[in-house]
Design an enzyme around this catalytic site. Sequence first.
Site, PDB file in Angstrom:
ATOM      1  N   THR A 104      43.263  49.671  39.833  1.00  0.00           N
ATOM      2  CA  THR A 104      41.831  49.341  39.781  1.00  0.00           C
ATOM      3  C   THR A 104      41.323  49.359  38.340  1.00  0.00           C
ATOM      4  O   THR A 104      40.433  50.141  37.995  1.00  0.00           O
ATOM      5  CB  THR A 104      41.015  50.317  40.649  1.00  0.00           C
ATOM      6  OG1 THR A 104      41.230  51.664  40.158  1.00  0.00           O
ATOM      7  CG2 THR A 104      41.425  50.238  42.107  1.00  0.00           C
ATOM      8  N   PHE A 118      38.432  45.331  30.536  1.00  0.00           N
ATOM      9  CA  PHE A 118      39.110  45.698  29.295  1.00  0.00           C
ATOM     10  C   PHE A 118      40.502  46.257  29.577  1.00  0.00           C
ATOM     11  O   PHE A 118      41.480  45.904  28.895  1.00  0.00           O
ATOM     12  CB  PHE A 118      38.264  46.731  28.535  1.00  0.00           C
ATOM     13  CG  PHE A 118      38.951  47.300  27.328  1.00  0.00           C
ATOM     14  CD1 PHE A 118      39.211  46.514  26.218  1.00  0.00           C
ATOM     15  CD2 PHE A 118      39.329  48.640  27.289  1.00  0.00           C
ATOM     16  CE1 PHE A 118      39.843  47.050  25.092  1.00  0.00           C
ATOM     17  CE2 PHE A 118      39.962  49.176  26.186  1.00  0.00           C
ATOM     18  CZ  PHE A 118      40.221  48.376  25.078  1.00  0.00           C
ATOM     19  N   GLU A 119      40.619  47.109  30.581  1.00  0.00           N
ATOM     20  CA  GLU A 119      41.920  47.702  30.908  1.00  0.00           C
ATOM     21  C   GLU A 119      42.905  46.651  31.416  1.00  0.00           C
ATOM     22  O   GLU A 119      44.109  46.725  31.132  1.00  0.00           O
ATOM     23  CB  GLU A 119      41.725  48.823  31.927  1.00  0.00           C
ATOM     24  CG  GLU A 119      41.027  50.033  31.331  1.00  0.00           C
ATOM     25  CD  GLU A 119      40.355  50.942  32.347  1.00  0.00           C
ATOM     26  OE1 GLU A 119      39.931  52.040  31.957  1.00  0.00           O
ATOM     27  OE2 GLU A 119      40.215  50.529  33.530  1.00  0.00           O
ATOM     28  N   THR A 157      37.534  46.161  38.869  1.00  0.00           N
ATOM     29  CA  THR A 157      36.320  46.736  39.448  1.00  0.00           C
ATOM     30  C   THR A 157      35.044  46.461  38.664  1.00  0.00           C
ATOM     31  O   THR A 157      33.949  46.666  39.185  1.00  0.00           O
ATOM     32  CB  THR A 157      36.480  48.260  39.603  1.00  0.00           C
ATOM     33  OG1 THR A 157      36.857  48.825  38.332  1.00  0.00           O
ATOM     34  CG2 THR A 157      37.561  48.582  40.627  1.00  0.00           C
ATOM     35  N   SER A 158      35.158  46.021  37.423  1.00  0.00           N
ATOM     36  CA  SER A 158      33.937  45.705  36.673  1.00  0.00           C
ATOM     37  C   SER A 158      34.289  44.806  35.502  1.00  0.00           C
ATOM     38  O   SER A 158      35.414  44.820  35.007  1.00  0.00           O
ATOM     39  CB  SER A 158      33.251  46.987  36.164  1.00  0.00           C
ATOM     40  OG  SER A 158      34.068  47.671  35.238  1.00  0.00           O
ATOM     41  N   ILE A 177      22.769  46.010  38.971  1.00  0.00           N
ATOM     42  CA  ILE A 177      21.767  47.066  38.842  1.00  0.00           C
ATOM     43  C   ILE A 177      21.657  47.423  37.373  1.00  0.00           C
ATOM     44  O   ILE A 177      22.658  47.746  36.727  1.00  0.00           O
ATOM     45  CB  ILE A 177      22.172  48.324  39.646  1.00  0.00           C
ATOM     46  CG1 ILE A 177      22.446  47.961  41.106  1.00  0.00           C
ATOM     47  CG2 ILE A 177      21.084  49.388  39.543  1.00  0.00           C
ATOM     48  CD1 ILE A 177      21.294  47.340  41.825  1.00  0.00           C
ATOM     49  N   GLY A 190      33.131  53.981  38.449  1.00  0.00           N
ATOM     50  CA  GLY A 190      34.513  53.541  38.605  1.00  0.00           C
ATOM     51  C   GLY A 190      35.344  54.520  39.405  1.00  0.00           C
ATOM     52  O   GLY A 190      36.179  54.121  40.238  1.00  0.00           O
ATOM     53  N   ASP A 191      35.141  55.810  39.174  1.00  0.00           N
ATOM     54  CA  ASP A 191      35.860  56.847  39.927  1.00  0.00           C
ATOM     55  C   ASP A 191      35.495  56.797  41.407  1.00  0.00           C
ATOM     56  O   ASP A 191      36.355  56.925  42.281  1.00  0.00           O
ATOM     57  CB  ASP A 191      35.528  58.233  39.353  1.00  0.00           C
ATOM     58  CG  ASP A 191      35.805  58.337  37.865  1.00  0.00           C
ATOM     59  OD1 ASP A 191      36.817  57.777  37.420  1.00  0.00           O
ATOM     60  OD2 ASP A 191      35.008  58.970  37.155  1.00  0.00           O
TER      61      ASP A 191
END
Length: 312
Positions: free
Chosen positions: A147, A151-152, A186-187, A216, A224-225
């Site tokens: 996930t 960037f990751e 996830t983002s 939002i 994220g967690d």
Amino acid sequence: MDETRVYGRVLSIQSHVVYGYVGNKAAVFPLELLGFQVDPIHTVQFSNHTGYLGGFRGKRLSSEEFDQLIAGLEANCLLQQVDYVLMGYIGDHDLLLHILEAVKKLKKPNLVFVCDPVMGDNGKLYVPSSLVPIYRDQVIMLADIITPNQFELSILSEKAVGSVTEAFQACRYLHEYRKVQNIVVTSGEYEDMDSFVILISSDFGNQKYIQTVEKIQGSFTGAGDLSSALILGWYVILKGDIVAACERAMASVHRTLVHTAAVQSPPTRWWELELIGSQLWLRNPPLGIVKTRAITLQDDNSSSQRNEKRNN
């Protein structure tokens, strides 16, 4: 969802704070609400998250201390009860290697391993660079689901990820060369996309989906967690339907952020998640707020051609 059923035991390895909701503080309670037993190992124990102006206090778990915890669980035949592993922030080279060895021992055919490769965001690493090749070349190859954020994903694939097309190309690389089965980005901030975007590339890249939900405004810690924990939970409950799992997870996260923004005013630099006040939506995700669109091969090829024209 059967509210009396226990869906299994999760070993959750990530950070912990006394005040606030990041790491295990953002993961354990939601998973328990969904019906999971959760055994947390805290890779750090801090007073608060690191964004506070007054700093933070606390300590990091050493690789030796981690080994002692695993040895104690093993000596009492408790590790064999683990059904799922959730990995979040590690932050230390030696500790990551020791956790990797523990996961290898635990990895049996029916164990689900979800890895959130927490390394950085917004173009900046916040872990030592020596962790990157361990995640890229070893850890993610063991995971059933990863996930990363935008960037990751770029760091893991060593490719630019500025558009949705480039993101799916990076996922394809990880499917092919790192044998990652399921990737949930996830983002991220993508060209021509105004909504909050979740990208799913599953079944080794054979299935691709874009999920969108209203953005939002604000900066939230622990989102994220929370997302990774809920994706794991719903993935298990829904018997491997990763698309529906992400729909429910992101609906709960979205409603939690809405509630957090409503009750924490005036806004601070970083909003702490209002998890306790959001437990209704954590257990019962609101329907219809996350929109899912499947990406066909034709869509993918058309987007690639547009990218090539733009680059030439």
